[in-house]
Structure formats: C-alpha cells, structure tokens
Design a protein around this motif. Structure first.
Motif, PDB file in Angstrom:
ATOM      1  N   ILE A  99       4.699   1.707  -5.514  1.00  0.00           N
ATOM      2  CA  ILE A  99       3.864   2.961  -5.242  1.00  0.00           C
ATOM      3  C   ILE A  99       4.990   4.018  -5.853  1.00  0.00           C
ATOM      4  O   ILE A  99       5.966   4.116  -5.558  1.00  0.00           O
ATOM      5  CB  ILE A  99       3.549   3.216  -3.850  1.00  0.00           C
ATOM      6  CG1 ILE A  99       2.540   2.201  -3.415  1.00  0.00           C
ATOM      7  CG2 ILE A  99       2.878   4.531  -4.000  1.00  0.00           C
ATOM      8  CD1 ILE A  99       2.299   2.185  -1.867  1.00  0.00           C
ATOM      9  N   SER A 100       4.494   4.956  -6.757  1.00  0.00           N
ATOM     10  CA  SER A 100       5.438   6.084  -7.236  1.00  0.00           C
ATOM     11  C   SER A 100       4.428   7.374  -7.608  1.00  0.00           C
ATOM     12  O   SER A 100       3.158   7.171  -7.519  1.00  0.00           O
ATOM     13  CB  SER A 100       5.713   5.611  -8.610  1.00  0.00           C
ATOM     14  OG  SER A 100       4.970   5.283  -9.723  1.00  0.00           O
ATOM     15  N   GLY A 101       5.086   8.338  -7.919  1.00  0.00           N
ATOM     16  CA  GLY A 101       4.547   9.725  -8.226  1.00  0.00           C
ATOM     17  C   GLY A 101       4.974  10.718  -7.241  1.00  0.00           C
ATOM     18  O   GLY A 101       6.082  10.657  -6.458  1.00  0.00           O
ATOM     19  N   THR A 102       4.342  11.893  -7.387  1.00  0.00           N
ATOM     20  CA  THR A 102       4.720  13.129  -6.498  1.00  0.00           C
ATOM     21  C   THR A 102       3.651  13.650  -5.801  1.00  0.00           C
ATOM     22  O   THR A 102       2.558  14.046  -6.213  1.00  0.00           O
ATOM     23  CB  THR A 102       5.158  14.373  -7.541  1.00  0.00           C
ATOM     24  OG1 THR A 102       6.365  13.710  -8.328  1.00  0.00           O
ATOM     25  CG2 THR A 102       5.741  15.226  -6.935  1.00  0.00           C
ATOM     26  N   PRO A 103       3.636  13.244  -4.492  1.00  0.00           N
ATOM     27  CA  PRO A 103       2.458  13.678  -3.573  1.00  0.00           C
ATOM     28  C   PRO A 103       2.257  15.242  -3.611  1.00  0.00           C
ATOM     29  O   PRO A 103       3.077  16.034  -3.423  1.00  0.00           O
ATOM     30  CB  PRO A 103       3.068  13.154  -2.033  1.00  0.00           C
ATOM     31  CG  PRO A 103       4.428  13.481  -2.370  1.00  0.00           C
ATOM     32  CD  PRO A 103       4.791  12.961  -3.499  1.00  0.00           C
ATOM     33  N   THR A 104       0.962  15.455  -3.603  1.00  0.00           N
ATOM     34  CA  THR A 104       0.552  16.841  -3.748  1.00  0.00           C
ATOM     35  C   THR A 104       0.118  17.393  -2.644  1.00  0.00           C
ATOM     36  O   THR A 104      -0.547  18.576  -2.412  1.00  0.00           O
ATOM     37  CB  THR A 104      -0.340  17.195  -5.188  1.00  0.00           C
ATOM     38  OG1 THR A 104      -1.651  16.433  -4.899  1.00  0.00           O
ATOM     39  CG2 THR A 104       0.306  16.645  -6.229  1.00  0.00           C
TER      40      THR A 104
ATOM     41  N   ALA B 149       0.024  17.061   1.924  1.00  0.00           N
ATOM     42  CA  ALA B 149       0.883  16.551   2.854  1.00  0.00           C
ATOM     43  C   ALA B 149      -0.390  15.896   3.897  1.00  0.00           C
ATOM     44  O   ALA B 149      -1.681  16.196   4.002  1.00  0.00           O
ATOM     45  CB  ALA B 149       1.549  17.654   3.831  1.00  0.00           C
ATOM     46  N   GLY B 150      -0.048  15.328   4.821  1.00  0.00           N
ATOM     47  CA  GLY B 150      -0.618  14.430   6.025  1.00  0.00           C
ATOM     48  C   GLY B 150      -0.307  13.089   6.091  1.00  0.00           C
ATOM     49  O   GLY B 150       0.548  12.576   5.593  1.00  0.00           O
ATOM     50  N   THR B 151      -1.230  12.288   6.800  1.00  0.00           N
ATOM     51  CA  THR B 151      -0.941  10.751   7.205  1.00  0.00           C
ATOM     52  C   THR B 151      -2.137  10.221   6.641  1.00  0.00           C
ATOM     53  O   THR B 151      -3.353  10.595   6.869  1.00  0.00           O
ATOM     54  CB  THR B 151      -0.897  10.565   8.752  1.00  0.00           C
ATOM     55  OG1 THR B 151       0.541  11.223   9.250  1.00  0.00           O
ATOM     56  CG2 THR B 151      -0.577   9.130   8.793  1.00  0.00           C
ATOM     57  N   PHE B 152      -1.882   9.149   5.976  1.00  0.00           N
ATOM     58  CA  PHE B 152      -2.829   8.466   5.171  1.00  0.00           C
ATOM     59  C   PHE B 152      -2.840   6.970   5.452  1.00  0.00           C
ATOM     60  O   PHE B 152      -1.806   6.350   5.460  1.00  0.00           O
ATOM     61  CB  PHE B 152      -2.838   8.616   3.481  1.00  0.00           C
ATOM     62  CG  PHE B 152      -2.771  10.033   2.963  1.00  0.00           C
ATOM     63  CD1 PHE B 152      -3.928  10.743   2.652  1.00  0.00           C
ATOM     64  CD2 PHE B 152      -1.669  10.950   3.047  1.00  0.00           C
ATOM     65  CE1 PHE B 152      -3.999  11.801   2.122  1.00  0.00           C
ATOM     66  CE2 PHE B 152      -1.690  12.241   2.675  1.00  0.00           C
ATOM     67  CZ  PHE B 152      -2.700  12.777   2.275  1.00  0.00           C
ATOM     68  N   SER B 153      -4.187   6.308   5.429  1.00  0.00           N
ATOM     69  CA  SER B 153      -4.215   4.974   5.543  1.00  0.00           C
ATOM     70  C   SER B 153      -4.470   4.320   4.192  1.00  0.00           C
ATOM     71  O   SER B 153      -5.385   4.595   3.684  1.00  0.00           O
ATOM     72  CB  SER B 153      -5.402   4.687   6.452  1.00  0.00           C
ATOM     73  OG  SER B 153      -5.283   5.087   7.879  1.00  0.00           O
ATOM     74  N   VAL B 154      -3.412   3.555   3.873  1.00  0.00           N
ATOM     75  CA  VAL B 154      -3.512   3.129   2.581  1.00  0.00           C
ATOM     76  C   VAL B 154      -3.726   1.406   2.680  1.00  0.00           C
ATOM     77  O   VAL B 154      -3.166   0.682   3.359  1.00  0.00           O
ATOM     78  CB  VAL B 154      -2.400   3.228   1.918  1.00  0.00           C
ATOM     79  CG1 VAL B 154      -2.119   2.592   0.361  1.00  0.00           C
ATOM     80  CG2 VAL B 154      -1.683   4.889   1.661  1.00  0.00           C
ATOM     81  N   ALA B 155      -4.892   1.175   2.046  1.00  0.00           N
ATOM     82  CA  ALA B 155      -5.419  -0.496   2.209  1.00  0.00           C
ATOM     83  C   ALA B 155      -4.733  -0.906   0.892  1.00  0.00           C
ATOM     84  O   ALA B 155      -4.869  -0.646  -0.276  1.00  0.00           O
ATOM     85  CB  ALA B 155      -6.675  -0.519   2.063  1.00  0.00           C
ATOM     86  N   VAL B 156      -3.706  -2.137   1.061  1.00  0.00           N
ATOM     87  CA  VAL B 156      -2.954  -2.826  -0.152  1.00  0.00           C
ATOM     88  C   VAL B 156      -3.490  -3.964  -0.052  1.00  0.00           C
ATOM     89  O   VAL B 156      -3.559  -4.967   1.051  1.00  0.00           O
ATOM     90  CB  VAL B 156      -1.402  -2.608   0.310  1.00  0.00           C
ATOM     91  CG1 VAL B 156      -0.678  -3.530  -0.803  1.00  0.00           C
ATOM     92  CG2 VAL B 156      -0.981  -1.319   0.284  1.00  0.00           C
ATOM     93  N   THR B 157      -3.971  -4.600  -1.419  1.00  0.00           N
ATOM     94  CA  THR B 157      -4.458  -6.009  -1.464  1.00  0.00           C
ATOM     95  C   THR B 157      -3.511  -6.574  -2.476  1.00  0.00           C
ATOM     96  O   THR B 157      -3.170  -6.314  -3.423  1.00  0.00           O
ATOM     97  CB  THR B 157      -5.842  -5.859  -1.892  1.00  0.00           C
ATOM     98  OG1 THR B 157      -6.747  -5.348  -1.015  1.00  0.00           O
ATOM     99  CG2 THR B 157      -6.204  -7.496  -2.083  1.00  0.00           C
TER     100      THR B 157
ATOM    101  N   GLY C  77      -6.798   4.577  -0.777  1.00  0.00           N
ATOM    102  CA  GLY C  77      -6.569   5.637  -0.167  1.00  0.00           C
ATOM    103  C   GLY C  77      -5.078   6.242  -0.159  1.00  0.00           C
ATOM    104  O   GLY C  77      -4.430   6.612   0.786  1.00  0.00           O
ATOM    105  N   LEU C  78      -4.553   6.064  -1.452  1.00  0.00           N
ATOM    106  CA  LEU C  78      -3.058   6.687  -1.761  1.00  0.00           C
ATOM    107  C   LEU C  78      -3.138   8.053  -1.623  1.00  0.00           C
ATOM    108  O   LEU C  78      -4.334   8.618  -2.018  1.00  0.00           O
ATOM    109  CB  LEU C  78      -2.628   6.255  -3.168  1.00  0.00           C
ATOM    110  CG  LEU C  78      -2.006   4.731  -3.082  1.00  0.00           C
ATOM    111  CD1 LEU C  78      -1.603   4.454  -4.376  1.00  0.00           C
ATOM    112  CD2 LEU C  78      -0.648   4.648  -2.421  1.00  0.00           C
ATOM    113  N   PRO C  79      -2.163   8.877  -1.234  1.00  0.00           N
ATOM    114  CA  PRO C  79      -2.339  10.444  -1.080  1.00  0.00           C
ATOM    115  C   PRO C  79      -2.404  10.903  -2.598  1.00  0.00           C
ATOM    116  O   PRO C  79      -1.907  10.460  -3.665  1.00  0.00           O
ATOM    117  CB  PRO C  79      -0.840  10.757  -0.677  1.00  0.00           C
ATOM    118  CG  PRO C  79      -0.289   9.678   0.115  1.00  0.00           C
ATOM    119  CD  PRO C  79      -1.073   8.354  -0.562  1.00  0.00           C
ATOM    120  N   PRO C  80      -3.144  12.053  -2.998  1.00  0.00           N
ATOM    121  CA  PRO C  80      -3.148  12.482  -4.225  1.00  0.00           C
ATOM    122  C   PRO C  80      -1.826  12.788  -4.894  1.00  0.00           C
ATOM    123  O   PRO C  80      -0.888  13.068  -4.164  1.00  0.00           O
ATOM    124  CB  PRO C  80      -3.889  13.849  -4.081  1.00  0.00           C
ATOM    125  CG  PRO C  80      -4.552  13.714  -2.666  1.00  0.00           C
ATOM    126  CD  PRO C  80      -3.882  12.827  -1.913  1.00  0.00           C
TER     127      PRO C  80
END
Length: 195
Positions: free
Chosen positions: A162-167, A169-177, A148-151
C-alpha cells in the motif's frame, strides 16, 4: 529599495534508518520488506550500489520496497544507496543482510491463503505512506485486492504493498483479499490517517 533575504534552514543529514539485518525469508515463498531513511528531504529514491545484487527472485523498487519470491536459500548481503529530493541532493549507503531458509516440503494440496498482517501502521495526512502486507498458504504467490483504502492511497495487486499520500484524515476499514490460484481469503484491517 528591495533587499532579497535568504533564510538558511538547517537540514538533518540523510541516513539509512534501522537495522541492516532484514527479516528472514523462505525459498519459494512471497516476501516483502521496507527500507527506511531519516533526514534529508523526502521522498527518497533507492537503488542498488553498482556491482551489488539482490538474491534471485527479489527486486528493489525506487521507493525502498523489496518484494518477490526468493528462488535460492542461503545467507546474502547487498549494498543499497538512498538519495533524497533536496536541491543539493544528499545520498547515503548501507549494506543489508538477509537469510533465506530452504523451502519446506511441498504440501500435497494447496491450502487457502491467509492474510497474516494483523494491523496497519497509522499514517499522516499529506505525508507519503508505505505498508507491505503478507500472507501464508496457497502456492506462496499471491494476487492482492484492496477495498476501502483512504483517498490518495493505492494497493499494488502483484506485491501487496500500500503506497501513496493520504488526502483525507480518519479511520478506515480496509478489506484486503489475498488470492492464490482459485483460493482466496479476505481480512478487514483498520487504517488510521492522523490529521
């Protein structure tokens, strides 16, 4: 007749940001810390100063993330250099210190790993993003999975970064295991990318 016009843009001097005392680590336990800088032109490139070394088991990535599992306890210091991406490249240097606590007595049975990161800092659209996750339990060495990471963002399986450049905007639910051996647990974190 065309006359070229060059506009001078004032540029803030590059500097290492924040305290130079890093969060404490524990021997034989997974560790992550992020170095930050201000000024200059991002993105920045980090490296160790010649002759300086991290405590055994830790490593520094070019984007300023210290990760690994320290193998020896004690106080340590090391010098790093950061460079920016400007045409007339700037650099800055700082000495960091870190205290590594001795490993606790081993537990008789591995416990289920638990993601201890309670929240993720907000990001900005089209601006490089970096966040490090942490966990406890298990053997202290984890494999990370992200859903569920943002694009534009990616999760590093071996380090929990977690790294990168988000493309988007919004609120995202990220499931981390976080997995350790045959044991694992999942936590859902909210990540907001501001426009």
């Amino acid at each position: 007749v065309s006359v070229p016009v060059v506009t001078a843009i004032s540029q803030e001097a590059l500097a290492v940001d924040g305290a130079t005392a890093l969060p404490d680590a524990t021997e034989e336990k997974s560790y992550a810390a992020i170095l930050t800088a201000t000024g200059g032109v991002p993105p920045y490139t980090w490296s160790l100063v010649s002759g300086s070394a991290l405590p055994g088991g830790l490593r520094l990535s070019a984007d300023g993330v210290i990760t690994g599992t320290p193998v020896v306890d004690g106080p340590y210091s090391f010098a790093v250099r950061v460079r920016d991406s400007s045409t007339m490249q700037q650099s800055a240097q700082a000495t960091y210190s870190i205290a590594i606590d001795a490993a606790p007595e081993p537990e008789p049975e591995p416990t289920v790993p638990q993601v201890t990161t309670a929240s993720l800092s907000a990001g900005q659209l089209n601006v490089p993003y970096l966040a490090a996750l942490s966990a406890t339990g298990g053997t202290g060495s984890y494999t990370w999975l992200f859903d569920g990471l943002p694009p534009g963002l990616n999760g590093r399986i071996s380090t929990g970064v977690i790294s990168g450049t988000p493309t988007v905007a919004g609120t995202f639910s990220v499931a981390v295991t976080a997995s350790s051996g045959d044991l694992q647990s999942t936590r859902v974190l909210s990540l907001t990318i501001n426009p």
